[in-house]
Design an enzyme around this catalytic site. Structure first.
Site, mmCIF file in Angstrom:
data_model
loop_
_atom_site.group_PDB
_atom_site.id
_atom_site.type_symbol
_atom_site.label_atom_id
_atom_site.label_comp_id
_atom_site.label_asym_id
_atom_site.label_seq_id
_atom_site.Cartn_x
_atom_site.Cartn_y
_atom_site.Cartn_z
ATOM 1 N N GLU A 159 43.554 25.189 63.338
ATOM 2 C CA GLU A 159 44.540 24.126 63.226
ATOM 3 C C GLU A 159 43.903 22.797 62.831
ATOM 4 O O GLU A 159 44.463 22.031 62.045
ATOM 5 C CB GLU A 159 45.292 23.952 64.552
ATOM 6 N N TRP A 162 20.549 63.288 55.519
ATOM 7 C CA TRP A 162 21.810 62.595 55.768
ATOM 8 C C TRP A 162 22.942 63.570 55.546
ATOM 9 O O TRP A 162 22.965 64.296 54.550
ATOM 10 C CB TRP A 162 21.957 61.389 54.858
#
Length: 362
Positions: free
Chosen positions: A55, A173
């Site tokens: 704000e 992997w």
């Protein structure tokens, strides 16, 4: 209560809030847009704890033009003095005419107080537009404020038949480059990355953010009931938090000389007390935790009902029934003991499939 244009401006505020995805913690991610005569006159987002809130940035940009404007804010403006002055006071002083808020702040210091203060000053306040999206953006902050524990998100990479490693432990992997890169984004947005000692002993994992732009590294957390972690472990470089169940003062002192924080939280079984660990993390300002661990820790967290969400990466391959599973849940002899999930998102990442699923009834 709300117009179509209200939705447009608040959606813009939500996109601004997303810019604080990594940097805003432990504070919530908040965006603000100031509009006058259907034109944006100021905007901002909360960047870091201790710095101005969304704000304030928007009001600074708008200047005197803020008088009579409408402020669109993704979270109820604060009404208390923290590291920065109350945003409600800034909005009142600027003379805004209306404030549209996506969701009420769960922080007891703020909840309803910000809205009440604005209304007492004669400002029109409407709350609840795009509430679900605003809540999801700060799911960890809401969890910490309402239940006293972080949002726990477990990442698991596996084959299509649910296997995370070969029987001999080889796992690098299973998924491809794109999936591993995607994981870096989840690490970056998390306040902490949690793993177990077996992952450290097997992979010497560092669990830091790589190849993704980030303003901070997440806190790295290791569960190590017997303090088996070697003093040469890579994860010890740069600081780490270890939860243990042992009172081994010699090992604890040696670790602390490496800059490690050691917290002793035993349960009755001589293991780390998992619920107590999460409460301790919340007290340290941790909103979101990403778990990157093996089947033992994943299973323990799921059995205890502590996992909120799963990030599952499925590779288009089969590793067979002798390979290691994703979570050691033990034998279930009734279907009502199963872990039920609710799909949130399914998409392809490279050659792999990523599924986001929330755990039901946690």
């Amino acid at each position: 209560m709300f117009t179509t244009q209200d939705s447009v401006w608040l959606a813009q505020a939500l996109r601004l809030a997303e810019q604080g995805l990594i940097s805003a913690s432990p504070n919530p991610r908040v965006g603000c847009v100031l509009v006058k005569v259907e034109k944006v006159i100021g905007s901002g987002w909360h960047q870091r704890a201790g710095e101005p809130h969304a704000e304030v940035y928007a009001l600074r940009e708008a200047g005197e033009a803020a008088r009579g404007a409408t402020a669109y804010v993704t979270l109820e403006p604060c009404a208390h003095q923290g590291k920065t002055p109350p945003c409600t006071d800034a909005l009142i002083a600027a003379g805004v005419a209306r404030v549209v808020i996506a969701v009420q702040d769960p922080n007891p210091l703020v909840a309803d107080k910000g809205i009440a203060k604005l209304r007492a000053a004669g400002i029109a306040v409407d709350c609840g537009l795009m509430e679900a999206a605003a809540h999801e953006l700060n799911v960890g902050f809401f969890a910490r404020m309402t239940r006293g524990t972080p949002w726990l998100r477990s990442k698991i990479a596996m084959s299509l038949d649910g296997r995370t490693a070969l029987a001999n432990g080889v796992s690098q992997w299973i998924t491809g480059d794109a999936a591993r890169q995607d994981v870096q984004h989840w690490r970056a947005r998390s306040c902490a990355v949690l793993t177990g000692i077996n992952t450290i002993l097997a992979d010497d994992a560092q669990l830091n953010v790589r190849d993704v732009e980030t303003s901070r590294q997440p806190l790295r957390v290791v569960l190590d009931s017997q303090l088996r972690i070697p003093l040469t472990a890579k994860i010890l470089s740069g600081g780490v938090l270890i939860y243990t169940a042992t009172q081994d003062e010699n090992k604890r002192t040696a670790l602390e000389k490496h800059g490690v924080t050691v917290v002793v939280l035993p349960n009755q079984n001589g293991q780390v007390d998992l619920p107590a660990m999460l409460k301790d993390l919340a007290q340290r300002g941790i909103n979101e935790v990403l778990v990157e661990a093996g089947s033992i820790l994943n299973g323990a967290l799921l059995r205890a009902g502590l996992v909120d969400e799963l990030v599952l990466y499925f590779a288009p391959q089969l590793l067979g029934d002798m390979a290691r599973g994703m979570a050691r849940l033990g034998e279930l002899n009734r279907l009502d003991l199963r872990v039920e999930l609710q799909w949130q998102d399914v998409r392809q990442v490279g050659n792999d499939l990523r599924i986001l699923a929330k755990v039901k009834n946690v």
